[in-house]
Design a protein around this motif. Sequence first.
Motif, PDB file in Angstrom:
ATOM      1  N   LEU A 279       0.830  -1.205   0.000  1.00  0.00           N
ATOM      2  CA  LEU A 279       0.000   0.000   0.000  1.00  0.00           C
ATOM      3  C   LEU A 279       0.865   1.256   0.000  1.00  0.00           C
ATOM      4  O   LEU A 279       0.594   2.216  -0.728  1.00  0.00           O
ATOM      5  N   GLU A 280       1.893   1.236   0.831  1.00  0.00           N
ATOM      6  CA  GLU A 280       2.778   2.394   0.939  1.00  0.00           C
ATOM      7  C   GLU A 280       3.486   2.663  -0.388  1.00  0.00           C
ATOM      8  O   GLU A 280       3.739   3.814  -0.745  1.00  0.00           O
ATOM      9  N   MET A 281       3.778   1.607  -1.120  1.00  0.00           N
ATOM     10  CA  MET A 281       4.454   1.741  -2.407  1.00  0.00           C
ATOM     11  C   MET A 281       3.465   1.956  -3.551  1.00  0.00           C
ATOM     12  O   MET A 281       3.863   2.009  -4.715  1.00  0.00           O
ATOM     13  N   LYS A 282       2.176   2.045  -3.189  1.00  0.00           N
ATOM     14  CA  LYS A 282       1.109   2.233  -4.181  1.00  0.00           C
ATOM     15  C   LYS A 282       1.086   1.103  -5.207  1.00  0.00           C
ATOM     16  O   LYS A 282       0.894   1.317  -6.410  1.00  0.00           O
ATOM     17  N   LYS A 283       1.276  -0.110  -4.701  1.00  0.00           N
ATOM     18  CA  LYS A 283       1.285  -1.297  -5.552  1.00  0.00           C
ATOM     19  C   LYS A 283       0.207  -2.302  -5.152  1.00  0.00           C
ATOM     20  O   LYS A 283       0.291  -3.464  -5.538  1.00  0.00           O
ATOM     21  N   LEU A 284      -0.777  -1.842  -4.395  1.00  0.00           N
ATOM     22  CA  LEU A 284      -1.832  -2.756  -3.963  1.00  0.00           C
ATOM     23  C   LEU A 284      -3.196  -2.088  -4.066  1.00  0.00           C
ATOM     24  O   LEU A 284      -3.392  -0.985  -3.552  1.00  0.00           O
ATOM     25  N   ASN A 285      -4.109  -2.775  -4.738  1.00  0.00           N
ATOM     26  CA  ASN A 285      -5.526  -2.389  -4.754  1.00  0.00           C
ATOM     27  C   ASN A 285      -6.228  -3.347  -3.807  1.00  0.00           C
ATOM     28  O   ASN A 285      -6.367  -4.537  -4.094  1.00  0.00           O
ATOM     29  N   TRP A 286      -6.652  -2.835  -2.650  1.00  0.00           N
ATOM     30  CA  TRP A 286      -7.194  -3.692  -1.605  1.00  0.00           C
ATOM     31  C   TRP A 286      -8.410  -4.489  -2.071  1.00  0.00           C
ATOM     32  O   TRP A 286      -8.524  -5.679  -1.798  1.00  0.00           O
ATOM     33  N   LYS A 287      -9.323  -3.853  -2.786  1.00  0.00           N
ATOM     34  CA  LYS A 287     -10.528  -4.547  -3.246  1.00  0.00           C
ATOM     35  C   LYS A 287     -10.176  -5.671  -4.214  1.00  0.00           C
ATOM     36  O   LYS A 287     -10.739  -6.768  -4.132  1.00  0.00           O
ATOM     37  N   ALA A 293      -8.202 -13.155  -3.374  1.00  0.00           N
ATOM     38  CA  ALA A 293      -8.072 -14.073  -2.245  1.00  0.00           C
ATOM     39  C   ALA A 293      -9.317 -14.944  -2.100  1.00  0.00           C
ATOM     40  O   ALA A 293      -9.219 -16.139  -1.824  1.00  0.00           O
ATOM     41  N   ALA A 294     -10.477 -14.342  -2.277  1.00  0.00           N
ATOM     42  CA  ALA A 294     -11.727 -15.093  -2.161  1.00  0.00           C
ATOM     43  C   ALA A 294     -11.832 -16.170  -3.233  1.00  0.00           C
ATOM     44  O   ALA A 294     -12.455 -17.216  -3.019  1.00  0.00           O
ATOM     45  N   GLU A 299     -11.127 -19.404   2.513  1.00  0.00           N
ATOM     46  CA  GLU A 299     -10.967 -19.446   3.969  1.00  0.00           C
ATOM     47  C   GLU A 299     -10.294 -18.185   4.514  1.00  0.00           C
ATOM     48  O   GLU A 299     -10.396 -17.868   5.699  1.00  0.00           O
ATOM     49  N   TRP A 300      -9.607 -17.463   3.648  1.00  0.00           N
ATOM     50  CA  TRP A 300      -8.892 -16.282   4.101  1.00  0.00           C
ATOM     51  C   TRP A 300      -9.791 -15.060   4.284  1.00  0.00           C
ATOM     52  O   TRP A 300      -9.362 -14.069   4.901  1.00  0.00           O
TER      53      TRP A 300
END
Length: 334
Positions: A279-287, A293-294, A299-300
């Motif tokens: 997130l800090e590196m702006k390399k992750l879209n949480w949604k 993952a789903a 299970e996660w």
Amino acid sequence: MNTKDKNDDSAKSDVSIFYRYYNPEEFKDRFLEDDKDALEIIIPIIHTNEMWEANLRSIYREIPVKRLLIGDGGCVDNSIEIVKKFPRVELFDHRQYKTLGFSIRKLIEEVDSGWFAYFHSDVFIPEDWFDVMKKYRNQYDWFGCQMQITAMLEFSDENNKTKKRPFAGTQIGKKEAFMAHLGEIDDDYVYRQEDYVFENVVNKGGGKCGFVDEVFHYHQLIHKNSPWARKIKKVSVEMEWSKEELLRASTMQAHGVVKYLKPTPYLAAWISLDLARLLEMKKLNWKEFKKWAAEVNPEWKPYLKYWRVALMRRYLKFSEGDGIIGRLKKWFLK
């Protein structure tokens, strides 16, 4: 002092392990003396440290090596030239593979005998390692031992004694125990969490994993001139990572844990730091990450809490090392 005298001295208990690293011992090939219980050794490499030859000598001294299988991930140094000096070496071109885990999978598939050992390139085997370890083959299908860290100062990895994670570096396994689920390892995210992933492969197949308290191996931490190197800054082993390697490691860590492992509070806390870095590196879209993952491991879903990641991200800006973050991890595990 002649070579023989040096070798005699190196066996004394009051001689530093570093003396043994830098004073070549006479080459001994245990397989030629006694091939009973011989097994194959697998080692994937991209680069090695300056003790690589000494480490190989220790392996051949202690273990009846039937074959040494080397996965060449695109070596950036002279590791291949050095290992070619040793007997019964087989090289496999793994330059087309992206991840350590897939290279390990391919090496395991090349094993002909029932038992093999997976070693990191930066470990030195002390006397009697194999004689102790082989006694446990009737109890376990995949097992390792404690690390003895050497970074110009020898100390035991106390954190590893929590037995929260598998014991990596030197492990022995039965090929049969891997085969039921080995094919699930894709060339995607297995990197720096392969000890968890391959333990999971054995457990899923009904095998038994274990840990041997009776022996240890030496694990070396040393700066290497390589694009993947992490500079040693202090004895607490806080590494200096390049942005590229930090991005690669965090991406592989988070995705590999979620895809291949059953969720636990410990693992959720662990990857929260990796997700925070992304997130800090702006390399992750949480949604998008939650959606992925789903799909790969539903299970996660209840374990992926944004507040944990956000909190880790906040403290990343104000802390160094594992001080505050280490305490946060312990709190998450309660």
